[in-house]
Enzyme design. Structure first.
Site, mmCIF file in Angstrom:
data_model
loop_
_atom_site.group_PDB
_atom_site.id
_atom_site.type_symbol
_atom_site.label_atom_id
_atom_site.label_comp_id
_atom_site.label_asym_id
_atom_site.label_seq_id
_atom_site.Cartn_x
_atom_site.Cartn_y
_atom_site.Cartn_z
ATOM 1 N N ARG A 157 0.840 -1.191 0.000
ATOM 2 C CA ARG A 157 0.000 0.000 0.000
ATOM 3 C C ARG A 157 0.880 1.248 0.000
ATOM 4 O O ARG A 157 2.014 1.223 0.484
ATOM 5 C CB ARG A 157 -0.936 0.009 1.208
ATOM 6 C CG ARG A 157 -0.250 0.020 2.557
ATOM 7 C CD ARG A 157 -1.272 -0.082 3.690
ATOM 8 N NE ARG A 157 -0.646 -0.001 5.006
ATOM 9 C CZ ARG A 157 -0.114 -1.029 5.646
ATOM 10 N NH1 ARG A 157 -0.132 -2.235 5.083
ATOM 11 N NH2 ARG A 157 0.427 -0.873 6.842
ATOM 12 N N TRP A 184 5.673 19.705 -42.893
ATOM 13 C CA TRP A 184 5.723 20.608 -41.739
ATOM 14 C C TRP A 184 4.495 20.432 -40.858
ATOM 15 O O TRP A 184 4.594 20.269 -39.642
ATOM 16 C CB TRP A 184 5.816 22.065 -42.194
ATOM 17 C CG TRP A 184 5.871 23.032 -41.047
ATOM 18 C CD1 TRP A 184 6.981 23.479 -40.397
ATOM 19 C CD2 TRP A 184 4.741 23.642 -40.386
ATOM 20 N NE1 TRP A 184 6.625 24.333 -39.367
ATOM 21 C CE2 TRP A 184 5.271 24.450 -39.329
ATOM 22 C CE3 TRP A 184 3.368 23.588 -40.571
ATOM 23 C CZ2 TRP A 184 4.442 25.191 -38.490
ATOM 24 C CZ3 TRP A 184 2.538 24.321 -39.721
ATOM 25 C CH2 TRP A 184 3.084 25.117 -38.700
ATOM 26 N N CYS A 193 5.924 9.586 2.270
ATOM 27 C CA CYS A 193 6.519 10.091 1.019
ATOM 28 C C CYS A 193 5.480 10.279 -0.079
ATOM 29 O O CYS A 193 5.776 10.845 -1.120
ATOM 30 C CB CYS A 193 7.640 9.179 0.544
ATOM 31 S SG CYS A 193 7.138 7.491 0.133
ATOM 32 N N ASP A 231 10.593 23.903 -41.477
ATOM 33 C CA ASP A 231 10.251 25.137 -40.777
ATOM 34 C C ASP A 231 11.315 26.215 -41.012
ATOM 35 O O ASP A 231 12.515 26.006 -40.745
ATOM 36 C CB ASP A 231 10.126 24.858 -39.275
ATOM 37 C CG ASP A 231 9.611 26.060 -38.517
ATOM 38 O OD1 ASP A 231 8.388 26.288 -38.552
ATOM 39 O OD2 ASP A 231 10.422 26.771 -37.906
ATOM 40 N N TYR A 286 4.507 18.874 -37.085
ATOM 41 C CA TYR A 286 4.102 19.778 -36.009
ATOM 42 C C TYR A 286 2.986 19.146 -35.185
ATOM 43 O O TYR A 286 2.986 19.232 -33.940
ATOM 44 C CB TYR A 286 3.641 21.107 -36.607
ATOM 45 C CG TYR A 286 3.333 22.184 -35.587
ATOM 46 C CD1 TYR A 286 4.357 22.816 -34.889
ATOM 47 C CD2 TYR A 286 2.018 22.566 -35.330
ATOM 48 C CE1 TYR A 286 4.077 23.818 -33.960
ATOM 49 C CE2 TYR A 286 1.729 23.561 -34.410
ATOM 50 C CZ TYR A 286 2.761 24.186 -33.727
ATOM 51 O OH TYR A 286 2.473 25.160 -32.803
#
Length: 487
Positions: free
Chosen positions: A63, A422, A68, A442, A426
């Protein structure tokens, strides 16, 4: 997965933050699993088992540690393993693929057999797909319990549990106590009548937040997005429901996301989109270390450590942005998008959502598909490309899903008239989250290289130059674009 036990134990003994999110330890004597940075005394080596993911530790019967707090660990790209199939499966699970379907249906969507998918998960994640889904639900629920004042019923709904009874059963089994007993009394009021939730989304530092805001500010669509006072705001629409998200930097290597959306059950999907938009799963140390080996990129990496590649909120929205942005400036493309929104977008139904100048949600693909290309204030060929893509997305929304195989999706996009290399690359960068996507055509990238070595390369030369930046060419491109913005 095979783990070097000696190395794992050293990481926990030294509380090495470099392994946070990459490694978890289950303690046999306590039944809990911890992060390497846990402040508790390190147990004896023979009492520790090591796991590559929180899901693997939880599936083994441990568990989450309440000190932490594994629910707050930054989600790193390394968590996704080395398999493209597993990576796409995890993206689908993150967006709710297993909420109403089984592993068999998930495997079908990925084009593999169920048995093969389970084997790949065991190999690369150390846990089953169902265990991954359950771990996500539990850790999100625990974070909502401890960081908000949502009612327990709302927490169960917002974290993806089908019923309060099931929610309580899981928490009793994992924590041996009720969900209510885990609540911090000092939690910040962050729930309102319309499902408003404020939640912290952690990342692995460093994070260049100013560069991220600048990128989004330059491309913000008036009415849909706003960047001001160090925060990003935008309208959202999911299955016909409207809402707003506002994201800003917070202490403790985190972004604070304020989400106003009436359907709490959609919260996991909204959070997943925010993580993708702000690239919170990136591992900046690994990326920066690799790119800094190149003489061209080294000074750029040193100037902007932790630079991220901005993602996309929605695939269709990014397609529209990419098509509108062909051969014109970024600002001009944003202006065209604003006109499209004003004509085909829907106004926010709830006036209280109209903050920071927000007024509309982005148009649905079926609305843009019916538009007359001659009225779109752009060249006719580009207008036809836009309506053609809108029709394709309306017919098959999954065409731009971030879980698609990037190479196959890029090839499919290139088949559309008006979509060149392009545009496809992208879209792969920002929507498909392909870290090695690279739009070599580009002009900005070519100018950035020319500024550094005095000669503007051709697209082919730029592709050759970028070979040494693999597998992080998208981040290299982002550094080059940012260098132009800085002048």
């Amino acid at each position: 997965m095979d783990l070097d036990i000696d190395a794992c134990y050293r990481a926990f003994c030294t509380r090495d933050p470099r392994f946070d999110g990459r490694l978890f330890s289950g303690v046999k004597t306590t039944g809990v699993y911890c992060r390497p940075i846990c402040p508790a005394r390190t147990p004896k080596r023979e009492n520790m088992l090591f796991f590559p993911t929180a899901a693997a530790a939880q599936e083994a019967g441990f568990r989450p540690c309440l000190r932490c707090r594994p629910e707050t660990v930054p989600e790193l790209a390394a968590w996704r393993g080395t398999s493209n199939t597993v990576s796409r499966a995890l993206s689908l699970i993150e967006h709710g693929a297993l909420d109403e379907a089984g592993v068999g249906e998930l495997a079908d969507r990925l084009g593999v057999g169920e048995r093969q998918l389970r084997r790949l998960f065991r190999e690369h994640v150390g846990a089953s797909p169902i265990a991954v889904r359950q771990t996500r639900r539990v850790l999100l629920a625990l974070q909502l319990i401890r960081e908000t004042r949502l009612s327990i019923a709302d927490v169960a709904l917002a974290s993806g549990f089908g019923s309060i009874r099931r929610f309580n059963e899981v928490f009793q089994r994992l924590y041996r106590r009720s969900p209510t007993s885990l609540r911090r009394t000092s939690g910040t009021p962050s729930a309102g009548p319309q499902g408003e939730v404020s939640i912290l989304l952690r990342y692995r530092p460093p994070y260049d937040w100013p560069a991220m805001l600048e990128f989004l500010r330059d491309r913000a669509i008036p009415g849909v997005e706003s960047v001001s006072d160090g925060r990003y705001a935008r309208t959202i629409e999911i299955e016909g429901t409207h809402g707003v998200v506002i994201v800003e930097a917070a202490a403790g290597h985190a972004l604070k996301a304020a989400i106003r959306f009436p359907r709490l059950s959609a919260l996991p999907a909204v959070i997943a989109r925010i993580r993708r938009l702000f690239d919170l799963a990136a591992d900046p140390h690994a990326i920066d270390a690799h790119l800094a080996e190149d003489s061209v990129l080294a000074p750029l990496v040193a100037a902007r450590p932790g630079l991220r590649v901005p993602g996309a909120w929605d695939g269709f929205e990014l397609v529209v942005r990419a098509v509108l942005g062909q051969q014109i400036t970024v600002r001009a493309a944003a202006g065209l998008a604003a006109k499209l929104v004003a004509r085909y977008g829907e106004q926010l139904r709830d006036p209280s959502l109209a903050v920071d100048g927000l007024s509309h949600v982005f148009p649905r693909p079926e609305c843009v598909a019916l538009a007359d290309p001659a009225t779109l204030a752009m060249p006719m060929t580009r207008g036809r490309a836009l309506t053609s893509l809108a029709s394709a997305v309306a017919r098959d929304p999954g065409i731009l899903c971030s879980s698609q195989e990037p190479a196959a999706c890029v090839k499919r996009l290139r088949a559309f008239a008006g979509v060149g290399d392009w545009t496809a690359e992208y879209i792969a960068m920002r929507q498909l989250r392909e870290p090695d996507a690279f739009p070599a055509d580009d002009v900005g990238l070519q100018r950035a290289i020319a500024r550094r070595d005095g000669r503007r390369p051709t697209s082919r030369e730029l592709v050759g130059l970028a070979e040494r930046w693999r597998p992080w060419r998208a981040y290299a491109a982002q550094h080059l674009w940012t260098s132009l913005a800085r002048g």
